[in-house]
Design an enzyme around this catalytic site. Sequence first.
Site, mmCIF file in Angstrom:
data_model
loop_
_atom_site.group_PDB
_atom_site.id
_atom_site.type_symbol
_atom_site.label_atom_id
_atom_site.label_comp_id
_atom_site.label_asym_id
_atom_site.label_seq_id
_atom_site.Cartn_x
_atom_site.Cartn_y
_atom_site.Cartn_z
ATOM 1 N N GLY A 150 77.752 63.209 27.243
ATOM 2 C CA GLY A 150 79.132 63.635 27.412
ATOM 3 C C GLY A 150 79.824 62.778 28.460
ATOM 4 O O GLY A 150 79.196 62.292 29.409
ATOM 5 N N CYS A 151 81.125 62.597 28.317
ATOM 6 C CA CYS A 151 81.860 61.707 29.223
ATOM 7 C C CYS A 151 81.924 62.258 30.646
ATOM 8 O O CYS A 151 81.686 61.527 31.619
ATOM 9 C CB CYS A 151 83.258 61.428 28.674
ATOM 10 S SG CYS A 151 84.246 62.898 28.299
#
Length: 348
Positions: A150-151
């Site tokens: 995930g960013c």
Amino acid sequence: MTVRVAVSGASGYAGGEVLRLLAAHPEVEIGAVTAHSSAGDRLGQHQPHLRSLADRVLVETSAATLAGHDVVVLALPHGASGAVAAELGDDVLVLDCGADHRLADGAEWAAYYGGTHAGTWPYGMPELRLAGGGTQRERLAGARRVAVPGCNVTAVTLGMQPGVVAGVVEPDDLVAVLAVGYSGAGRVAKQHLLASEGLGSAVPYAVGGTHRHTPEIIQNLTAAGGRGVAVSLTPVLVPMSRGILATTTARLAPGADAAAVREAWVAAYADEPFVHVLPEGQWPTTAATVGANTALVQVAVDARAGRAVSVCALDNLVKGTAGAAVQSMNLALGLPETLGLTTEGVAP
């Protein structure tokens, strides 16, 4: 070595960014570009900046359209990748940009995402430090399935893991506040994502431990050697298209001082091609990472509060998603890790 790559979810932000990077990759031939509701459209209707691919026609996402490729990138909504991946052979490298295969704990998946956990794949963060020594990149060599991180997770993990590995911070009291660009919400039509609502406004979301990236951060910092890891995560949408600026703080471990803290961060990333600790006094900005697979990091000590303060900036669509996918693809295929990726940003 030329590899043929299909991209599913090509009409979205993540899929479009994957295609932008792959179009410049010297060892890649882009194969099928697929979508769901946009199938039948030309790619240029949705990704007009991708001039070399603008005339490609988006096709339906199916096992048939994805067959015959060396690599398949899934840039699909959460919960959609598992069923597609199950139809692909073990000989193809599949990179999932969604969350379906990131978590090791199925109960955590059910609690934060709902539904049935699709299983756990090798984790696509090469720079993740491991408690027993080494990094996650060794585990990606030869992988046929990769879960892209995930960013927000990437920003917090890269920002704070050096202190956890070195034991100079206490991992049981982490506080992370993130300024996040609107592309992180995906290409969806919702009222709060309209320019008229977002311009000139900063809006927190998923407050109070509800953000889906929380267990992934805990999983990463535990892998890095943290015990009893706990994090309070508060993301804030700010009026920019791209970027994450993650400010994470942690209590100093007994005996740790500013010199020890800085040395931990500098040592952790001294040989990393894409994670750079800035000179003392220079702070990361999201603008400096636009378009690049770079994470810029700085750390300081708040002596009065007894806390280490880490700031990490990255482009959520590049280092936070598509760049991580390409970087992991390179490692899995035995290509140079940096191939097709740049550390040069776009300014102003």
